[in-house]
Design a protein around this motif. Structure first.
Motif, PDB file in Angstrom:
ATOM      1  N   MET A 377       0.817  -1.211   0.000  1.00 13.99           N
ATOM      2  CA  MET A 377       0.000   0.000   0.000  1.00 13.99           C
ATOM      3  C   MET A 377       0.858   1.272   0.000  1.00 13.99           C
ATOM      4  O   MET A 377       0.537   2.248  -0.693  1.00 13.99           O
ATOM      5  CB  MET A 377      -0.933  -0.002   1.210  1.00 13.99           C
ATOM      6  CG  MET A 377      -1.996  -1.085   1.162  1.00 13.99           C
ATOM      7  SD  MET A 377      -2.997  -1.017  -0.348  1.00 13.99           S
ATOM      8  CE  MET A 377      -3.795   0.568  -0.168  1.00 13.99           C
ATOM      9  N   GLY A 408      -7.775   1.419  -3.489  1.00 15.19           N
ATOM     10  CA  GLY A 408      -8.003   1.021  -2.102  1.00 15.19           C
ATOM     11  C   GLY A 408      -9.262   0.178  -1.952  1.00 15.19           C
ATOM     12  O   GLY A 408      -9.256  -0.867  -1.282  1.00 15.19           O
ATOM     13  N   VAL A 422      -5.665   0.307   5.022  1.00 18.22           N
ATOM     14  CA  VAL A 422      -5.951   1.450   4.146  1.00 18.22           C
ATOM     15  C   VAL A 422      -6.032   2.731   4.965  1.00 18.22           C
ATOM     16  O   VAL A 422      -5.525   3.788   4.562  1.00 18.22           O
ATOM     17  CB  VAL A 422      -7.261   1.207   3.362  1.00 18.22           C
ATOM     18  CG1 VAL A 422      -7.624   2.437   2.543  1.00 18.22           C
ATOM     19  CG2 VAL A 422      -7.113   0.002   2.458  1.00 18.22           C
TER      20      VAL A 422
END
Length: 529
Positions: A377, A408, A422
């Motif tokens: 991420m 996401g 996230v």
């Protein structure tokens, strides 16, 4: 601290033992500078030969009055203001000599002197007698005036290339504060500083950097405030610059910095004239390079990079609140992903029970450990940042927002990452955006990877180890002899009033002690130390 104890312990780096970057001269076979010929035609042919007769080289030969006294002007098309050449040089010479009623001197030297003192109306006029100086001035936008029978040349200031206007700095936008920013024009930038600081002790010292480009570099400071040792050290490092070209101030920054191995910046780039002027009044120096809107400020500390000019434009409690937010944001930008990895992987017992159950439920079905989630991420976030910068501005903003939301949401729906991850990555990105210095924000974006690996290997103990290593590095790092961690360590408690806390203006009556300035007080009446 006693005044007699010097704080500046300037670092003599091994790589700075190269010869000084002096102006290269055009020399003949014997190594001597080429002198100016008495014949105008020979001078023009010599210049054309050196430049290989480029298409933008403009030469104009003419005679003065009814005599056969030959003259010539040489300039580069695109670098000069043609109105200045037509009105202040050619027209003044032709009409001025014809209407003066004086006899035109037969000697070339006397005619050149007459041009300099009575005919030319330009502001910048100077004499030169070597071809290398003439060539450098012509290639910088000046016009050379040759006269038959003399080995001297008049250089007339006629710079007039196209440049953009003064706009608001795009990288350092403020809600409240001046809207003017530096441009690529060096003289415009020095004028900005002159307009902000109308002090006769303000100094501008010119240097030339780049063997090929010969860019103008200006060192600015306020005499009587700045420490002389700081000015001397900056000059010494500038003279060691040995580059073919310095297209941007980043080249100068990398050459002058104390440690090229450190990820932390030791000079501060800025587009804001008010920021440079504020630094000069604190006893620092500024560096302005022709061709770039980014000036450099030195020396700097870690605390300086988390300060913004807006802190002083708002009331003191607003500035203090914003600084606390920035320090908190800086901590989150470096340690938040690593903290999440350490707690989830090694110390789930330290998480409140309800939150731990919620995180465990969110992570159910995720095939990767927390460190892989974070690496994926964070890397995707960095790619989106870069894509948003490189793309056109309207598209870049759309890509940054929509891309982040879509990727996401898709990653969570596919079970690749958990919703909590996230949120952690989003908070990390927002925290890094709160750092005023772009150079420091990039450093934090690099350090976050190291903190994640340490947390994945050793848990909270790895994070503590990383924190200690960063602090050890900071206390050993220097910026032009000033400890980078000042005034935290070494401690100057009087400077803490303008560190995390932004005390009321009337209470900051002295300049920073760490700068060892000659003039300590910046408030003569009503101020407190």
């Amino acid at each position: 601290m006693k005044r007699g104890v010097p704080l500046f312990k300037m670092l003599r780096r091994k790589q700075l033992t190269k010869k000084e970057n002096q102006l290269e001269t055009t020399k003949d076979a014997h190594g001597f500078p080429i002198e100016i010929f008495l014949d105008v035609q020979k001078n023009i042919e010599n210049i054309q030969k050196i430049l290989n007769t480029p298409s933008d080289l403009v030469t104009r030969e003419f005679t003065v009055g009814n005599t056969k006294q030959r003259c010539a002007i040489v300039c580069i098309d695109g670098l000069v203001d043609q109105t200045t050449i037509n009105d202040k040089i050619i027209r003044n010479i032709q009409l001025g000599m014809a209407n003066s009623g004086k006899e035109i001197p037969a000697s070339g030297e006397e005619l050149l002197k007459e041009f300099e003192n009575h005919v030319l109306s330009a502001i910048e006029v100077k004499k030169l007698n070597t071809l290398d100086q003439v060539m450098q001035s012509v290639l910088s936008g000046d016009t050379a005036l040759f006269v038959q029978g003399t080995d001297q040349v008049l250089l007339i200031g006629s710079k007039g290339w196209a440049s953009r206007g003064v706009n608001e700095p795009s990288t350092e936008a403020l809600v409240r504060g001046p809207r003017d920013g530096f441009t690529e024009n060096l003289r415009t930038n020095t004028a900005h500083i002159r307009r902000h600081i109308r002090d006769p002790n303000l100094r501008f010292e010119n240097f030339s950097v780049g063997r090929r480009s010969k860019k103008d570099l200006v060192l600015t400071y306020i005499d009587g405030i700045v420490h002389p040792d700081l000015v001397g050290e900056v000059k010494r490092r500038i003279k060691t610059i040995d580059l073919d070209d310095a297209p941007e101030s980043g080249f100068i920054e990398q050459w002058l910095e104390d440690s090229f191995l450190s990820p932390f910046p030791t000079l501060s780039p800025t587009e804001r004239p008010d920021k440079v002027c504020a630094a000069l009044t604190q006893g620092k120096v500024g560096l302005l390079l022709d061709g770039t809107p980014f000036a450099l400020v030195a020396p700097i500390t870690f605390g300086n990079l988390l300060q913004s000019p807006e802190d002083y434009y708002e009331r003191w409690w607003v500035g203090t609140f914003l600084r606390f937010l920035r320090y908190f944001g800086a901590f989150l930008a470096v340690f938040l992903p690593g903290l999440y990895i350490a707690l989830v992987s090694y110390h789930p017992g330290m998480i409140p029970s309800k939150l731990a159950f919620s995180i465990a439920a969110a992570r159910e079905g995720v095939p990767f450990p927390a460190v892989i989630e974070a690496l994926v991420m964070i890397t995707v976030l960095e790619l989106l940042r870069e894509a948003g910068i490189r793309l056109p501005k309207p598209i870049g903003q759309t890509i940054g927002i929509v891309g982040g939301l879509v990727i996401g949401e898709a990653a969570v729906s596919a079970g690749i990452v958990s919703p909590v991850m996230v949120i952690v990555v989003a908070l990390t990105a927002i925290s890094s955006f709160s750092v005023p210095s772009y150079s420091l924000a990039i450093t934090f974006r690099i350090l976050v990877y190291g903190m994640m690996f340490l947390a994945a290997g050793f848990g909270l103990f790895g994070l503590i180890l990383g924190y200690i290593m960063i602090n050890i590095h900071l206390v050993n790092l220097k910026s032009f002899g000033i400890p980078y961690s000042t005034p935290f360590a070494p401690s100057f408690y009087a400077d803490w009033k303008d560190l995390i806390l932004r005390a009321p203006i009337m209470m900051i009556g002295k300049r920073p002690i760490m700068m060892q300035v000659d003039d300590e007080k910046r408030m003569r009446k009503g101020g407190k130390s």
